[in-house]
Design an enzyme around this catalytic site. Sequence first.
Site, PDB file in Angstrom:
ATOM      1  N   GLY C  57      64.079   6.062  18.918  1.00 30.21           N
ATOM      2  CA  GLY C  57      62.938   5.303  19.430  1.00 30.21           C
ATOM      3  C   GLY C  57      63.173   4.796  20.839  1.00 30.21           C
ATOM      4  N   ARG C 349      81.089  15.593   4.007  1.00 31.35           N
ATOM      5  CA  ARG C 349      80.910  14.370   3.238  1.00 31.35           C
ATOM      6  C   ARG C 349      80.507  14.614   1.798  1.00 31.35           C
ATOM      7  NH1 ARG C 349      77.877  10.900   8.001  1.00 31.35           N
ATOM      8  NH2 ARG C 349      79.779  10.510   9.161  1.00 31.35           N
TER       9      ARG C 349
END
Lengths: 251, 243, 658
Positions: C57, C349
């Site tokens: 953003g 992960r």
Amino acid sequence: MEKNINITLKIWRQAGPKVKGKFETYKLDNISTDSSFLEMLDVLNEKLVRERKEPIAFDHDCREGICGMCGLYINGHPHGLDGETTTCQLHMRRFKDGDTITVEPWRSTGFPVIKDLVVNRGAFDKIIQAGGYVSVNTGGIPDGNAIPVPKHQAEEAMDAASCIGCGACVAACKNGSAMLFVAAKVSQFALLPQGQVERAARAKAMVSKMDELGFGNCTNTGACEAECPKAISISHIARLNREYLSAKFKD
Amino acid sequence: MWLIDSSIGRKLIMSITGAMLVLFLLFHSIMNFVAIINPYAYDAICAFLGANWYALVATSGLAAGFVIHILYAFFLSLQNMRARGNDRYAVTSKQKGVSWASQNMLILGAVILGFLALHLFQFWSKMQLVELMHKAGAHSDEEAVRLAAKGAHWVQYYFSQPVYSILYIVWLVALWYHLTHGVWSSLQSLGLNNKKWLPRVKSISNVIATIIILLFIAIPVCGLLEAGPLFSPNSTYHPFPNL
Amino acid sequence: MTKKQATSQTEAPIIDAKIPEGSLAEKWTNYKAHQKLVNPANKRRLDIIVVGTGLAGASAAASLAELGFNVLNFCIQDSPRRAHSIAAQGGINAAKNYQNDGDSVYRLFYDTLKGGDYRAREANVYRLAEVSNSIIDQCVAQGVPFAREYGGLLDNRSFGGAQVSRTFYARGQTGQQLLLGAYSALSRQVGKGSVKLYTRYEMLDVVVIDGRARGIIARNLVTGKVERFSAHAVVVGSGGYGNAFFLSTNAMSCNGSAAIQMYKKGAFFANPAFAQIHPTCIPVHGEFQSKLTLMSESLRNDGRIWVPKKKEDAEAIRQGKLKPTDLKEEDRDYFLERRYPAFGNLVPRDVASRAAKERCDAGYGVGNTGLAVYLDFEDSIKRLGEDVVRARYGNLFQMYEKIVDDNPYKTPMMIYPAIHYTMGGIWVDYELMTTVKGLFCIGEANFSDHGANRLGASALMQGLADGYFILPYTIQNYLADQIRVPRFSTDLPEFEEAEKQISEKIKRIMSIQGKRSVDSIHRELGLVMWDFVGMGRNKEGLEHALERIKEIRKEFWSNVYVPGKSEDMNNELEKALRVADFIEIGELMARDALLREESCGGHFREEYQTEEGEALRNDDDFAFASCWKFNGEGEEPTLFKEMLEYEFVKRQQRNYKA
């Protein structure tokens, strides 16, 4: 090891910016010493909601000590008694059974209270907007390795850059001064080659904005450094003074 | 004017005037110390520094420095109080590494200022002021004029009275506290500091403050102990030895 | 061929991502060469709303404002700098090949695609790898103090899922430094007046006029007032929805509400089931717990993960009769090194998380709950010395000690997987535009680049790639024909209607006045999600979860209690609005996980595994992104598919063994 303690809390309640606030006392039993200070406040709020009372408003977000959102003045210290700790990383094992804990908002003209323990730290954003940046647009940038930066300089810049903007420096300062916050940013850029071009203008613009917003004058007490959760050194304030004075004398 | 409008400008004024005063104190304390060792030499210095043009220039500069330092102190403190906000903290605690002096510079300063008035009355008004008035043609007592350059006499006169010695010791302790923070703070405000030098600058400041105060405090201490050429019961000092 | 088989099995409509023509390496260049642009004079006439001030953003808002657009930027915290990007620890990937270890744009692309278990869009991932180098240059120029070598050049470290060192870092605070870089660029534009910043505002709806996004409804969190904002385009970078699990490594205010609002206004929600479980988090320790704390993946560079080899030892440790340091080397099972010799402790992960869960489920777990494994630095301290370890991980060790009250230099850390990141999100095409025209979605909030699993140090890369280097181009292709459209009045009936609905929703929540606190309902939802839609999923469990979520929704809407007033700062109301949306997201996740009858990346269906317990992908039937279209409250959503056709890379079974 985990155990449970009973505590008494004296918490500042203030319904709005213009309303007069006062302390309310709450008793809280069976708090696990493994819980964080904010989790303890969660438990209190949950209890208040169950009693159909309005919970205490306080700022918090990441709860990992990095976002800088939390800030409570606990027993006379911003972020509590532990050094290099934000409120969210303060754990209840630091308190004893039967303790009375006083919780207050940051108190400074620069940070007006919004509600209960929530204050408005927008002034910090305004200071950054005044010059806390390097003016580069996106794109058209030379390679990242084009200018080598001596490691020790990069490290010192990183020390300054680790400021989380929580405002504990202002809260701790008897003068309500924001010098450590401003110094950390000015110092970071003054140390890096990328910050050189706007070096003088930056120091002047940020200090003048800081003064305009009603923060106090630094008297070098060092309280800011002592309470800074990231242990930012006041030697950065000396650098800011140097930057500012040399900029002004050059004019 | 940025020296008034900006916080760092105001601090610059504080630190420069403060540094001036520190230099003055250092000079003054060394001079005083001479009084203990050799009262006549001290009188000679006093005579040299009477109402001459250079002494007057220095004195007015010093006075201006004092006044600016004090006025700015009140000005800054007032602003700082305002910046702290209307609601005070209910609980405050001492922070690690924050000296008591640094938090109480204004109070220490006020104590020092109070004693300064006494000090000026006791010494300056009887020495440089008298000479000045005399030169300006004002009517003055002949005895007073003769004693105006005899610093050692006045030192002996006041510090032989234990109540003054004790008051001066209290004053000097306050001054020591003020200096322990003031000296390094002045360097910090001037930007003459960095991470490596921070502890060093602090130590150097403490040493300077301590030297100044030790030199000063020697006089009232000697006065209390009745020691040295000026205060021992068999002191031979006389302001006019040739008479 | 894959496409035909999949479509023949389920007759879901296909959506097109509008991928440009050309070979992989030419697509982005071609796109930029042929896209439409907006000239400088016209940029001033166009307003863009950017929701969120995280890496995506803030970088988008700053870059768009630099170009000359008028930007309105919103964040829910008191300052843009608080966005949760700030908490990223380890680093950011780029294909600079500064280490001369064989890295290239192609290799970064390939590793990311493979790491995502071949469920990401080829063209997007390649573009991501392509712009990765510019990100590093940009950040250095902004004054980001990256770690450097003694010669003054940038330093790198290695991360999971890669065999090269391509991760740039700033101590354990890379996210913070990159965000502060973007924040400073944003602040510069705010100072200039080209960005109008709205802090402590929460977006509550998108306003769509004639099929195009033209504004948002947002609540001022200080006054509680619901306000309207109009613009020519809306960009949402609101982060992930991991907090649907209640306990996650996300910040307390992270939420999926903006995503749900977009979804309800016609944007498709893609791959909601793909959530990443991070292997190295501090284990859960109490009921009062509000969040889980991540320990950076970089710790796996020097830490070795193990559990006791014998069950009786594990039991003795759990009961506190035995200390981990008492266990001899031969009694320890370094299960990642054992199972995956080639990558060892640096497997991706999802693989590391599942392996830890497998050991704990089999009864070898440690800690008082049995839900933890050791991360041990004994060997590294012996090899490198405590000082070097302290220099590398000091702040992480300190954080661990503060939370757990245990010294990791002396006893091994305890870790356990936790929800960390959501790969799924709002579906976007190659231009990062959703299925609603003029509504763009960037950063973690979109679904685009990580497939079924994200590699470490890639989230920062994607957020900044979207915000700095992709959206500022692609949005112009949309805005080019909007230059004649005048500014919209917020008095239009669409705005009025949207605001009315939000106000009514708030009124409804406030008026329930039930018996349950918002948190207690959220916690209940989180438990269901963790137990049935978490690391190991199966058909029966997911169906049960769907039932339970329905009950929780009913409980929420009939029994929640929100104290205080709506026209005031009211944290409970904020949480209530978010939890209402988490319930929707939870349902979507379970539904999507049920649909996907395969195991891939972070999505592990217990029915679909190899004999060795590895994820078993089904490329024939599930090589697509599942995109869900909202059909109204209480209605079943419709499934759309984006077929993931791989033109340049051959799908393989992921292999981290050799």
